[in-house]
Every structure is written in structure tokens, then in C-alpha cells.
Write an enzyme that holds these catalytic residues in place. Structure first.
Site, PDB file in Angstrom:
ATOM      1  N   CYS A   1       1.103  -1.263   0.059  1.00  0.00           N
ATOM      2  CA  CYS A   1      -0.308   0.324   0.189  1.00  0.00           C
ATOM      3  C   CYS A   1       1.152   0.962  -0.228  1.00  0.00           C
ATOM      4  O   CYS A   1       1.139   1.945   1.125  1.00  0.00           O
ATOM      5  CB  CYS A   1      -0.888   0.031   1.124  1.00  0.00           C
ATOM      6  SG  CYS A   1      -1.963   1.528   1.483  1.00  0.00           S
TER       7      CYS A   1
ATOM      8  N   HIS B   1      -4.742   0.976   7.935  1.00  0.00           N
ATOM      9  CA  HIS B   1      -4.982   0.745   6.712  1.00  0.00           C
ATOM     10  C   HIS B   1      -6.762   0.678   6.545  1.00  0.00           C
ATOM     11  O   HIS B   1      -7.068  -0.275   6.943  1.00  0.00           O
ATOM     12  CB  HIS B   1      -4.263  -0.044   6.141  1.00  0.00           C
ATOM     13  CG  HIS B   1      -4.858  -0.332   4.784  1.00  0.00           C
ATOM     14  ND1 HIS B   1      -4.102   0.181   3.588  1.00  0.00           N
ATOM     15  CD2 HIS B   1      -5.441  -1.185   3.913  1.00  0.00           C
ATOM     16  CE1 HIS B   1      -4.647  -0.309   2.922  1.00  0.00           C
ATOM     17  NE2 HIS B   1      -5.611  -1.482   3.433  1.00  0.00           N
TER      18      HIS B   1
ATOM     19  N   ASN C   1     -12.411   9.713  -3.138  1.00  0.00           N
ATOM     20  CA  ASN C   1     -13.003   8.833  -4.282  1.00  0.00           C
ATOM     21  C   ASN C   1     -13.180   7.134  -3.398  1.00  0.00           C
ATOM     22  O   ASN C   1     -12.264   7.066  -2.993  1.00  0.00           O
ATOM     23  CB  ASN C   1     -11.968   8.905  -5.187  1.00  0.00           C
ATOM     24  CG  ASN C   1     -11.581  10.285  -5.945  1.00  0.00           C
ATOM     25  OD1 ASN C   1     -12.837  10.912  -6.049  1.00  0.00           O
ATOM     26  ND2 ASN C   1     -10.911  10.787  -6.165  1.00  0.00           N
TER      27      ASN C   1
ATOM     28  N   HIS D   1      -8.663   8.163   1.648  1.00  0.00           N
ATOM     29  CA  HIS D   1      -7.533   9.530   2.084  1.00  0.00           C
ATOM     30  C   HIS D   1      -8.243  10.437   1.348  1.00  0.00           C
ATOM     31  O   HIS D   1      -9.399  10.263   0.995  1.00  0.00           O
ATOM     32  CB  HIS D   1      -6.679   9.447   1.189  1.00  0.00           C
ATOM     33  CG  HIS D   1      -6.521   9.372   0.204  1.00  0.00           C
ATOM     34  ND1 HIS D   1      -7.255   7.483  -1.035  1.00  0.00           N
ATOM     35  CD2 HIS D   1      -6.703  10.084  -1.253  1.00  0.00           C
ATOM     36  CE1 HIS D   1      -7.074   7.718  -2.225  1.00  0.00           C
ATOM     37  NE2 HIS D   1      -7.066   8.851  -2.084  1.00  0.00           N
TER      38      HIS D   1
ATOM     39  N   HIS E   1      -5.784   2.891  -0.262  1.00  0.00           N
ATOM     40  CA  HIS E   1      -6.000   3.096   1.382  1.00  0.00           C
ATOM     41  C   HIS E   1      -6.417   4.655   1.967  1.00  0.00           C
ATOM     42  O   HIS E   1      -6.248   5.907   1.009  1.00  0.00           O
ATOM     43  CB  HIS E   1      -4.171   3.455   1.422  1.00  0.00           C
ATOM     44  CG  HIS E   1      -4.634   3.843   2.980  1.00  0.00           C
ATOM     45  ND1 HIS E   1      -3.126   3.176   4.383  1.00  0.00           N
ATOM     46  CD2 HIS E   1      -4.760   4.972   4.082  1.00  0.00           C
ATOM     47  CE1 HIS E   1      -3.439   4.254   5.564  1.00  0.00           C
ATOM     48  NE2 HIS E   1      -3.666   4.738   5.417  1.00  0.00           N
TER      49      HIS E   1
ATOM     50  N   HIS F   1      -9.231  14.359   0.007  1.00  0.00           N
ATOM     51  CA  HIS F   1      -8.404  15.185  -0.115  1.00  0.00           C
ATOM     52  C   HIS F   1      -9.198  16.781   0.093  1.00  0.00           C
ATOM     53  O   HIS F   1     -10.000  16.474   0.467  1.00  0.00           O
ATOM     54  CB  HIS F   1      -8.907  15.661  -2.094  1.00  0.00           C
ATOM     55  CG  HIS F   1      -8.286  13.979  -2.548  1.00  0.00           C
ATOM     56  ND1 HIS F   1      -7.258  14.086  -3.627  1.00  0.00           N
ATOM     57  CD2 HIS F   1      -9.491  13.037  -2.704  1.00  0.00           C
ATOM     58  CE1 HIS F   1      -7.177  12.653  -4.016  1.00  0.00           C
ATOM     59  NE2 HIS F   1      -7.751  12.574  -3.302  1.00  0.00           N
TER      60      HIS F   1
ATOM     61  N   ASP G   1      -0.209  16.662  -1.424  1.00  0.00           N
ATOM     62  CA  ASP G   1      -0.994  15.922  -3.063  1.00  0.00           C
ATOM     63  C   ASP G   1       0.718  15.618  -4.577  1.00  0.00           C
ATOM     64  O   ASP G   1       0.627  17.314  -4.324  1.00  0.00           O
ATOM     65  CB  ASP G   1      -2.335  15.832  -3.432  1.00  0.00           C
ATOM     66  CG  ASP G   1      -1.799  14.962  -4.308  1.00  0.00           C
ATOM     67  OD1 ASP G   1      -2.851  14.007  -4.213  1.00  0.00           O
ATOM     68  OD2 ASP G   1      -1.564  14.802  -5.623  1.00  0.00           O
TER      69      ASP G   1
ATOM     70  N   CYS H   1       0.151   3.447   3.074  1.00  0.00           N
ATOM     71  CA  CYS H   1       1.223   2.476   4.529  1.00  0.00           C
ATOM     72  C   CYS H   1       2.916   2.953   4.422  1.00  0.00           C
ATOM     73  O   CYS H   1       3.414   3.552   4.842  1.00  0.00           O
ATOM     74  CB  CYS H   1       0.928   0.863   4.432  1.00  0.00           C
ATOM     75  SG  CYS H   1      -0.905   0.480   5.216  1.00  0.00           S
TER      76      CYS H   1
HETATM   77  P1  AMP Z   1      -7.730   8.752  -5.480  1.00  0.00           P
HETATM   78  O1  AMP Z   1      -7.370   8.547  -7.169  1.00  0.00           O
HETATM   79  O2  AMP Z   1      -8.385   9.570  -4.786  1.00  0.00           O
HETATM   80  O3  AMP Z   1      -6.935   8.021  -5.222  1.00  0.00           O
HETATM   81  O4  AMP Z   1      -5.856   9.981  -5.010  1.00  0.00           O
HETATM   82  C1  AMP Z   1      -4.989   9.350  -4.434  1.00  0.00           C
HETATM   83  C2  AMP Z   1      -4.096  10.755  -5.034  1.00  0.00           C
HETATM   84  O5  AMP Z   1      -2.757  10.194  -3.880  1.00  0.00           O
HETATM   85  C3  AMP Z   1      -4.031  11.907  -6.305  1.00  0.00           C
HETATM   86  O6  AMP Z   1      -4.517  13.136  -6.334  1.00  0.00           O
HETATM   87  C4  AMP Z   1      -2.313  11.229  -6.886  1.00  0.00           C
HETATM   88  O7  AMP Z   1      -1.706  11.957  -7.202  1.00  0.00           O
HETATM   89  C5  AMP Z   1      -2.030  11.559  -4.657  1.00  0.00           C
HETATM   90  N1  AMP Z   1      -0.477   9.913  -4.892  1.00  0.00           N
HETATM   91  C6  AMP Z   1      -0.447   9.654  -5.614  1.00  0.00           C
HETATM   92  N2  AMP Z   1       1.519   9.157  -5.188  1.00  0.00           N
HETATM   93  C7  AMP Z   1       1.703  10.018  -4.252  1.00  0.00           C
HETATM   94  C8  AMP Z   1       2.425  10.713  -3.820  1.00  0.00           C
HETATM   95  N3  AMP Z   1       3.939  10.202  -3.452  1.00  0.00           N
HETATM   96  N4  AMP Z   1       2.617  11.532  -2.604  1.00  0.00           N
HETATM   97  C9  AMP Z   1       1.751  12.142  -2.661  1.00  0.00           C
HETATM   98  N5  AMP Z   1       0.503  11.854  -3.344  1.00  0.00           N
HETATM   99  C10 AMP Z   1       0.439  10.836  -3.721  1.00  0.00           C
HETATM  100 ZN    ZN Z   2      -2.087   1.321   3.797  1.00  0.00          ZN
END
Ligand code: AMP
Ligand code: ZN
Length: 112
Positions: A3, A45, A85, A98, A96, A100, A29, A6
Site C-alpha cells: 500500500c 489501513h 474517491n 484518504h 488507503h 483530499h 498531494d 502505508c
Molecule cells: P485518488 O485518485 O483519490 O485515489 O487519490 C490519490 C492521490 O494520491 C492522487 O491525487 C495522487 O496525485 C496522489 N499521490 C499519488 N502518489 C503520491 C505520493 N507519492 N505522494 C503524494 N501524493 C501522491
Molecule cells: Zn495502507
């Protein structure tokens, strides 16, 4: 378990931290969709908001207690948007939970 978030929590992958407490972590982000775009995650998680139940909802409450503090620290006094989402139709890419937090400008009226 593989993950991304994680791994960020374990420090295996770097992140730009904006907030941390016992249960919550927040970071910028990597691909911001607004002048302020932060991801706020529970340290436990949980795969998505669709997996929230009485056994893990305290972690989600902690996230929502942290968000106003984060928003204040980031200067979002004019408002912001919280988005999560879920699954394929919701375009969830990281499995995982999250949230926004988007702001720093006038956001659009559309939700989709
Ligand atoms: P979602 O599409 O809702 O699952 O959002 C995942 C978010 O994680 C996206 O907005 C990506 O830009 C962000 N993301 C992916 N990898 C990383 C990372 N290593 N550091 C920070 N944000 C990330
Ligand atoms: Zn996780």
C-alpha cells in the site's frame, strides 16, 4: 500488503508532511489539483470510505478532527472542499482511505 500510503506512513516513501498526530497523517498531494491540495489519512489501513464501520470509525473521526486544524494552518479561512474517491467509478487510485482537502482558490460548482 503493498500500500503506497502505508509505505509513506512507514517512511519508506518520502512525503511532504503538513500535519501528524497519533492517528492521522497529512501531506501535500504530488499532483495538486488546486493551489492547496493536501491528503489526510488515518494511520490505520482502511481501504476506502466504503470500508468504514464501527470497528474503525474512531480513526475516521480523528481525521475529521484534524482537518479544521490543517485548514487553519494552510490559510483556508475562505473555505475548502473535502473529497474522497471510492472504487472504480469514483476513480480511487490508492486503496488507503484518504481525504483530499482542496482550496486556496474559488473552486468550481461542479461535483463530477
Ligand atoms: P485518488 O485518485 O483519490 O485515489 O487519490 C490519490 C492521490 O494520491 C492522487 O491525487 C495522487 O496525485 C496522489 N499521490 C499519488 N502518489 C503520491 C505520493 N507519492 N505522494 C503524494 N501524493 C501522491
Ligand atoms: Zn495502507
Amino acid at each position: 500488503m503493498d500500500c503506497l500510503f502505508c509505505s509513506i506512513l512507514e517512511g519508506k516513501i518520502p512525503s511532504n508532511k503538513v500535519y501528524e498526530d497519533e492517528r492521522v497523517y497529512a501531506f501535500h498531494d504530488i499532483n495538486p489539483q488546486a493551489p492547496v491540495h493536501v491528503l489526510v489519512i488515518p494511520k490505520v489501513h482502511i481501504s476506502s470510505a466504503d470500508a468504514i464501520g464501527e470497528e474503525n470509525s474512531a480513526a475516521v473521526a480523528a481525521v475529521f478532527e484534524a482537518i479544521p486544524k490543517i485548514a487553519k494552518a494552510l490559510g483556508l479561512e475562505k473555505g475548502y472542499r473535502i473529497v474522497t474517491n471510492i472504487g472504480e467509478h469514483g476513480c480511487q487510485s490508492v486503496k488507503h482511505l484518504h481525504f483530499h482537502v482542496l482550496g486556496g482558490t474559488q473552486l468550481s460548482e461542479t461535483m463530477n
